[in-house]
Motif scaffolding. Structure first.
Motif, PDB file in Angstrom:
ATOM      1  N   SER A  83       0.884  -1.118  -0.136  1.00 60.04           N
ATOM      2  CA  SER A  83       0.131   0.154  -0.010  1.00 60.04           C
ATOM      3  C   SER A  83       0.839   1.247   0.001  1.00 60.04           C
ATOM      4  N   LEU A  84       0.214   2.409  -0.571  1.00 69.25           N
ATOM      5  CA  LEU A  84       1.104   3.840  -0.618  1.00 69.25           C
ATOM      6  C   LEU A  84       1.587   4.029   1.185  1.00 69.25           C
ATOM      7  N   ASP A  85       0.610   3.805   2.048  1.00 68.71           N
ATOM      8  CA  ASP A  85       1.257   4.126   3.437  1.00 68.71           C
ATOM      9  C   ASP A  85       2.486   3.258   3.832  1.00 68.71           C
ATOM     10  N   ALA A  86       2.685   2.182   3.223  1.00 71.69           N
ATOM     11  CA  ALA A  86       3.822   1.269   3.623  1.00 71.69           C
ATOM     12  C   ALA A  86       5.048   1.933   3.052  1.00 71.69           C
ATOM     13  N   VAL A  87       4.947   2.847   1.692  1.00 68.16           N
ATOM     14  CA  VAL A  87       6.142   3.280   1.348  1.00 68.16           C
ATOM     15  C   VAL A  87       5.946   4.773   1.437  1.00 68.16           C
ATOM     16  N   LEU A  88       5.184   5.629   1.978  1.00 71.04           N
ATOM     17  CA  LEU A  88       5.219   6.906   2.078  1.00 71.04           C
ATOM     18  C   LEU A  88       4.568   7.373   3.413  1.00 71.04           C
ATOM     19  N   SER A  89       5.418   7.845   4.546  1.00 66.64           N
ATOM     20  CA  SER A  89       5.140   8.031   5.621  1.00 66.64           C
ATOM     21  C   SER A  89       4.182   9.395   5.624  1.00 66.64           C
TER      22      SER A  89
END
Length: 602
Positions: A83-89
């Motif tokens: 997911s995006l959350d896993a790569v962009l905090s």
């Protein structure tokens, strides 16, 4: 110690002083929608809180992340795209928003040129009119709720603020040298104060109409890429396609670069990429796209390098690659992405190599590749990834031009030879592309500096070669580029040692025939450029010409007409990840032993 040499390419030499652009904060944006006729203007007296801007920025990044190519899930590794959350905090999102707000603040406080509502409307209109990926731009608008005010503030403002700051800073630097506002501007951009809040404003924005075409191009046509905010002119750089943008980095243009830029076709705009923690300036290195990062490694800055870095476009950040157990420094090598590792092989670093290494970004570690049964040491060869092995072919060792190669399987760390029966003649500076079941090699040079226009198709399943037709093939050349569209190989540009080409050709392996690419509106002839395939277009950029201005920061997008009869593939085989075609280092042909050096032409 090696002496830095004058840039040379075959029989010619190029020199130029270039002006570099200021590197500002990177900002990108994306969204979702199909528009009806132009919406009426909305009068707005409102402001967005910082938290709202961050939420909209996340919506933009979600669209881009959806379109990012994730080669790992199709190849060796079973892991799926995270997911995006896993790569962009959340912290990174906040920094992106703070960056464009501080750019806006700098324009107002230091240059006394605040961005106006009229400018934001013009920028929105430009994006809608100039987009070359209408589908993605519609997604971006939809992600911003098709609200003209939000689109103006969260998509148009970041791009416009960066462009204006870059233009103003560069202009003042050229005229006045070290400008007085620069230290203050940098302090404002780097401090940890609360981010600049835009004042409430009364403005009327209208929602621009986006083309209803599925893609932004018309078949068999060329369109110039924007030069606004583009990286400085260069050659011997690399380019990768991420699925939503083309990232160029490094190279040479009178001196070596560690700068680069990201070109977004959906908004037809360039953004500088960060230089914080970036690898040292270099040319003649390699780059691969992993699915979430671009990895660059090796190259030359007057000395052969064994360093590199991983660039994450979502966070606009660099991370150095380990040098522990890394291969010896080199240039003119090759690199492929295997689905979980970057595999580098061959090249030159005072001597030719038949060694290499596998770099695993998940552990930041290197493992040497076996040399048992490996091909002879060489440089300026080619490599493709088939889905389970790397095939290297061609190149030279300073004396002999090879028509041999090898197949390397990283899972078994083993090499197997490939036949030379019916193989093309030995060469270097050629191109090679994987079609799904064959490696197609074409053109190059074998020492005459006039180039070749022959090639061959290698099938690893049958270990056999078939020559490519030369009927209607482009003129002989080398240091050109090639991309694979899914049905055709498109080659373009290059040189024959006397002039640089603005011509090319589209080769269909199923029919074994060539069709010339159009020359109307094509970029000026060049060599040492890069090319990527976006899914609907070939994008070429940069390179050199043998007359002023020598180094280029221009480019073009070629919209290829889909082939009516795609090449059949007997068995499903994954398409290789987008990698840049190796380009020659500007410091000339490396010599591991004394050999004649061609005289440069006047």
């Amino acid at each position: 110690m090696k002496k830095k040499r004058t840039p040379q390419f075959g029989s010619f030499s190029l020199q130029l002083v270039f002006c570099s652009a200021a590197v500002c904060s990177m900002i990108t944006g994306t969204l979702l929608a199909f528009f009806h006729p132009e919406a009426p203007a909305k009068a707005s007296q409102r402001m967005l809180t910082f938290a709202e801007r961050v939420a909209y920025q996340r919506a933009i990044e979600e669209v881009y992340w959806h379109h990012r190519i994730w080669p790992r899930s199709r190849w060796d590794r079973p892991d799926t795209k995270p997911s995006l959350d896993a790569v962009l905090s959340q912290t990174r999102l906040e920094k992106k928003v703070a960056s464009y707000l501080r750019n806006s603040q700098a324009l107002e406080d230091y240059w006394h040129r605040p961005i106006t509502a009229e400018q934001l409307q013009v920028e929105m209109d430009r994006m809608a009119q100039r987009t070359w990926d209408p589908a993605v731009l519609r997604e971006l608008f939809d992600a911003l709720e098709n609200d003209p005010f939000v689109i103006a503030e969260c998509l148009a403002r970041p791009a416009l603020a960066e462009r204006l700051v870059t233009d103003l800073y560069t202009h003042e630097q050229r005229i006045h040298g070290e400008v007085k506002v620069e230290p203050e501007y940098r302090r404002a951009s780097a401090d940890n104060r609360a981010p600049y809040e835009m004042a409430a404003a009364s403005a009327s924005y209208r929602l621009p109409t986006i083309s209803d075409r599925p893609s932004g191009c018309i078949g068999e046509t060329w369109t110039a890429t924007s030069t606004t905010n583009a990286p400085a002119p260069r050659t011997s750089h690399t380019a990768v396609w991420t699925g939503s943008e083309m990232i160029v980095w490094g190279g040479y243009g009178g001196s070596y670069f560690n700068t680069g830029g990201s070109y977004n076709p959906s908004t037809d705009s360039w953004a500088a990429i960060s230089i914080l923690n970036a690898p040292s300036a270099r040319g003649g290195y390699t780059a691969v796209w992993t699915g979430d990062e671009m990895i660059v490694w090796g190259g030359d800055d007057g000395m052969s390098l064994n360093t590199g870095g991983r660039y994450n476009p979502a966070t606009n950040t660099w991370t150095a690659t380990s040098t522990t157990n890394a291969p010896t420094g080199r240039l003119f090598h090759t690199a492929v992405w295997s689905g979980s590792q970057m595999v580098v092989w061959g090249g030159w670093g005072e001597v030719e190599f038949n060694t290499g290494g596998r770099y695993d970004p998940s552990t930041d570690s290197w493992t040497a590749t076996s040399t048992i049964s490996a091909p002879a040491a060489r440089l300026e060869h080619s490599a493709v990834w088939t889905g389970n092995e790397m095939i290297v072919w061609g190149g030279w060792n300073g004396v002999s031009y090879f028509n041999s190669g090898g197949k390397y399987n990283p899972s078994t760390d083993s090499w197997a030879g490939i036949t030379t029966s019916n193989a093309p003649s030995g060469r270097r500076f050629h191109t090679a592309k994987w079609s799904g079941n064959e490696m197609i090699v074409w053109a190059g040079t074998a020492g005459s500096n006039s180039g070749l226009n022959s090639g061959g198709r290698y099938n690893p399943g049958t270990n056999s070669w078939v020559a490519t037709s030369t009927t209607n093939a482009p003129a002989a050349r080398f240091i050109h580029t090639a991309v694979w569209t899914g049905s055709d190989m498109i080659v373009w540009g290059g040189t024959d040692g006397l002039l640089q080409f603005s011509t090319g050709g589209k080769y269909n392996p199923g029919a074994d025939n060539w069709m010339a690419t159009p020359i109307t509106n094509a970029p000026e002839g060049r060599a040492g450029h890069t090319a990527v395939w976006s899914g609907s277009e070939m994008m070429v950029w940069g390179g050199f010409v043998d007359f002023g201005p020598f180094y280029l920061n221009t480019g073009g997008r070629y919209c290829a007409q889909p082939d009516p009869t795609p090449t059949p593939t007997p068995t499903p085989t994954p398409t290789p990840t987008a990698t840049s075609t190796p380009t020659p280092s500007p410091r000339g042909t490396p010599v591991a032993r004394p050999r004649p050096t061609p005289h440069p032409r006047p």
